[in-house]
Design an enzyme around this catalytic site. Structure first.
Site, short mmCIF file in Angstrom:
data_model
loop_
_atom_site.label_atom_id
_atom_site.label_comp_id
_atom_site.label_asym_id
_atom_site.label_seq_id
_atom_site.Cartn_x
_atom_site.Cartn_y
_atom_site.Cartn_z
NE ARG A 1 -8.04 13.29 8.10
CZ ARG A 1 -7.59 12.84 6.95
NH1 ARG A 1 -8.19 13.16 5.83
NH2 ARG A 1 -6.53 12.05 6.91
CE LYS B 1 -1.06 8.19 9.29
NZ LYS B 1 -1.78 8.23 8.00
CD1 TRP C 1 -10.66 11.34 3.22
CD2 TRP C 1 -11.70 9.73 2.06
NE1 TRP C 1 -10.52 10.17 3.93
CE2 TRP C 1 -11.15 9.16 3.24
CE3 TRP C 1 -12.41 8.91 1.19
CZ2 TRP C 1 -11.29 7.80 3.55
CZ3 TRP C 1 -12.54 7.55 1.49
CH2 TRP C 1 -11.98 7.01 2.66
CD GLU D 1 2.30 5.87 11.34
OE1 GLU D 1 1.87 5.18 12.29
OE2 GLU D 1 1.67 6.00 10.27
CD GLU E 1 -7.64 6.10 6.19
OE1 GLU E 1 -6.87 5.16 5.98
OE2 GLU E 1 -7.44 7.26 5.80
CE LYS F 1 -6.22 2.70 8.79
NZ LYS F 1 -5.80 2.91 7.38
CD GLU G 1 -0.57 8.18 1.21
OE1 GLU G 1 -0.01 7.80 2.26
OE2 GLU G 1 -1.80 8.17 1.06
CG ASP H 1 -2.74 10.87 5.82
OD1 ASP H 1 -1.70 10.36 6.25
OD2 ASP H 1 -3.55 10.28 5.09
CD GLU I 1 -3.15 0.93 2.02
OE1 GLU I 1 -3.45 -0.24 2.33
OE2 GLU I 1 -3.86 1.90 2.28
NE ARG J 1 -0.79 3.69 11.95
CZ ARG J 1 -1.41 4.10 10.85
NH1 ARG J 1 -2.64 3.70 10.58
NH2 ARG J 1 -0.82 4.94 10.03
#
Ligand code: GCW
Length: 706
Positions: free
Chosen positions: A343, A367, A550, A394, A298, A294, A400, A372, A174, A331
């Site tokens: 968010r 994170k 998103w 993290e 999501e 996780k 990405e 993100d 991924e 996480r």
């Protein structure tokens, strides 16, 4: 006769050309552990005189890997076989291993390097310490430093220094841009690819001591006996290099593979399932590290599916792992779809109330930023917010959101920007680094992880320069005090060239690369402008997606009146999650540093900035200069051509052409779209895009990412 001579000469010439090519041929496989012959003969002789043997008197258990590495490295660097002996040879100089559990002044994994009467003593409390000390000594030689008179002690500032692989059981990765997974599950456990050993060597050389082998979007399959056996085979390969294995687990496993009707963490049968599973794992892998989870994020299952809390879920796993000293890395990347919410605030809101309620072998993995892995984010407000629960960092090595494997982005400056940020939670100086290493609050566990950028590509990371990001993560987890420039210096000298002017040029490119990327993708703190799902290229016009958070509009909020996300008191008040000292840095739009402005403020297009430009002018200027700087970087890269291996040089040069093309794509897309939103013209002095917004919108199809 003449023809014969000519043929002979031609043959000799061809032979020499081939030999030269073979000697230089570099496909990047060896990473920063190239160990090529030191070209400066005087320097080589000087090292050779000091390194005649390696003495390992008691053949200390676990030190074989270190010994082999030193022998192998010196054979390459010095062109000679270094003798393995028990005792230091009289009258000669060499390396002496010493393992002393009682050694003072270093931690379990720390080491000392000391010149003792001409011999270099490598002391560790454990075999891992000796291994890290050996790599440090080799690094000194690889980078041409003096070893005579050396005296140093070093211990890692962070205890758990991990890679997280987002690798799936079917070989895909991924968000991987460097080929397939390194792990050939279908061959394991029987066949051990020698690459696993090289992977372990590379990690050990930068102090990485753990690896989560599978994706956080975890298949329950990894907990079957079959896969535990495969993971055990990897653990056996990694153990001599001080690396523990960990697994990501699917929270619904009791249902998916355990034949139970529920995965409720308070259900007795579920608890028994996990206890038995953990026992089974430790029977195979006695030093197994623990689980990464996780949950309720999501679409992944989690305790909230049963009206339980994160603490209930994490503590249930922690209880099962505790007898074996295993840990749970839970996480914080969770965010419920709330069209009216922000968010940014989700993780803090979900975790802060549970501070102090997690078991002692749980660490919350956060994170670096609140959204993100954007090209630039302010720090997650969770750093410093959890006093009684350890928090881990993290970072994402795989690019990405950083242009995949075709954009050159050296991430150390991004990591450092975050690590050096002052949370102010305990007054001035409570930096994120200090939170992580347990000096702000006395954390039981400390950890820093990188989402791996490795894959089956021969050069591991796709973009040859992306190896430096893997390198940087390890070095910073060991010592967050090192600078980006020091990291770049070491890496270039070990991986590319030792010619100082070329080293300086490449370093300069590395150190500017992230800022350049930010300029042509996300100026002034604009964020989440990328394409939906694939996260490639620009899509600032995105207004519809399966979830509002998103889309791009959710974040930039651009209309004719202005642009930016108001996170002040008058807006979402996300700033309220920071301690006052940090809040003050961002709160006033007149004082907020420009790189973060759009993260916290909605401003009119004509608002005048400290740069002298208006918001609109600044945005346009950034997109244009960013794209132009890619061209300048490419030119600078051409100038070091003779100092870099031709294969690597050509590889990077080609990627620059793609990077420029895509930088112009970003520029045109964003400038045209924001011109439409603001109803403004592109200021004079900037060449107008040669295509329309509608044409640019179609480009994503050309790139075949959908
Ligand atoms: O950045 C997002 C990625 C997902 C990833 C998720 C996460 C593994 O787009 O691919 O899933 O983050 O970190 O869980």
């Amino acid at each position: 006769m003449i023809l014969m001579r000519f043929m002979k000469l031609l043959f000799v010439l061809l032979f020499l050309v081939f030999q030269a090519a073979a000697a230089r041929a570099e496909d990047g496989y060896r990473l920063w552990l190239r160990y090529d012959l030191i070209s400066n003969a005087a320097q080589r002789a000087s090292y050779a005189g000091k390194l005649n043997f390696i003495a390992n008197e008691y053949e200390y258990p676990g030190t074989a890997a270190a010994e082999e590495e030193v022998v192998r490295a010196l054979k390459g660097l010095l062109g000679k076989e270094v003798k393995r002996v028990k005792k230091a040879e009289q009258g000669k100089k060499g390396i002496v291993f010493r393992l002393n559990a009682q050694e003072e002044g270093i931690s379990e994994e720390g080491f000392k390097l000391n010149d003792q009467g001409g011999n270099i003593l490598i002391t560790g409390k454990t075999a891992a310490g000796v291994l890290y000390g050996s790599f440090e000594l080799l690094r000194k030689i690889q980078t041409g430093q003096k070893i005579e008179g050396i005296t140093m002690a070093s211990s890692p500032k962070i205890a758990l220094r991990l890679l997280n692989h987002w690798d799936n059981h079917n070989g895909t990765i991924e968000r991987g841009y460097a080929g397939q997974s390194l792990w050939k599950w279908y061959e394991l456990p029987e066949r051990i690819d020698t690459r696993y050993i090289d992977y372990a060597r590379a990690n050990a050389s930068i102090g990485i001591n753990g690896t989560v082998v599978n994706n956080v979007n975890a298949s329950a399959r990894f907990l079957t006996g079959e896969y535990i056996g495969k993971v055990k085979a990897l653990a056996d390969v990694f153990r001599p290099y001080g690396i523990k294995v960990y697994m990501s687990v699917n929270f619904a496993s009791p249902r998916l593979i355990g034949g139970l009707k529920t995965a409720d963490p308070l259900d007795e049968q579920v608890r028994t399932f996990w206890k038995n599973k953990v026992k089974e794992i430790y029977t195979e892998i006695p030093d197994f590290g623990g689980f990464l989870v996780k949950a309720n994020s999501e679409g992944e299952p989690g305790p909230m599916d049963y009206n339980r809390t994160h603490a209930d879920g994490a503590n249930m796993l922690a209880e099962a792992l505790k007898p074996y000293k295993g840990i749970v890395m839970w996480r914080s990347f969770v965010y419920a779809a709330d069209p009216k919410g922000d968010r940014f605030k989700a993780a803090y809101n979900e975790f802060k109330p549970f501070d102090g309620q997690f078991a002692e072998n749980v660490i919350i993995q956060v994170k670096n930023g609140p959204i993100d892995f954007m090209p630039r984010e302010p720090i997650s407000p969770l750093f410093g917010a959890l006093e009684k629960t350890p928090v881990s960092m993290e970072f994402q090595l795989t690019q990405e959101y950083l242009g995949w494997a075709t954009h050159w982005v050296f991430e150390a400056p991004l990591f450092k920007e975050c690590l050096d940020t002052d949370t102010h939670v305990k007054g001035k100086g409570s930096t994120v680094s200090k939170v992580l290493d347990g000096s702000v609050y006395p954390y039981r566990l400390t950890s820093m992880v990188g989402v791996a950028n490795t894959g089956s590509d021969r050069n591991w990371t796709g973009h040859p320069m992306a190896q430096a990001n893997w390198y940087a993560l390890g070095r910073l987890a060991w010592d967050h005090g090192i600078t980006s420039s020091e990291i770049a210096d070491e890496w270039v000298r070990m991986s590319l060239t030792s010619n100082t002017p070329a080293v300086e040029s490449v370093k300069k490119l590395m150190l500017q690369s992230r800022e350049v990327y930010v300029k042509y993708t996300s100026p002034m703190g604009l964020h989440h402008l990328m394409g939906e799902g694939h996260h490639f290229g620009p899509e600032p016009w995105l207004v519809k997606a399966p979830r509002p958070d998103w889309t791009a509009l959710y974040y930039h909020r651009a209309d004719s009146s202005g642009i930016g996300f108001d996170r002040t008191k008058g807006g979402s008040d996300a700033l309220g999650q920071y301690a006052e000292g940090l809040r003050k840095v961002y709160e006033d739009p007149e004082k907020c540093p420009l790189p973060f402005l759009m993260w916290f403020h909605h401003l009119s297009w004509d608002h005048r900035l400290s740069s002298g430009r208006t918001v609109w002018e600044e945005i346009v200027n950034s997109y244009y200069t960013g794209a132009e700087e890619v061209l300048k970087m490419e030119e600078a890269w051409q100038k070091v051509k003779t100092d870099i291996d031709p294969e690597v040089h050509a590889n990077v040069a080609a990627r620059f052409r793609t990077q420029y093309k895509e930088a112009v794509w970003w520029r045109d897309a964003c400038v045209l779209y924001f011109a439409q939103q603001s109803r403004k013209e592109i200021p004079s002095g900037y060449p107008l895009p040669t295509r329309t917004l509608e044409e640019v919108k179609k480009l994503v199809e050309v790139y075949h990412v959908r």
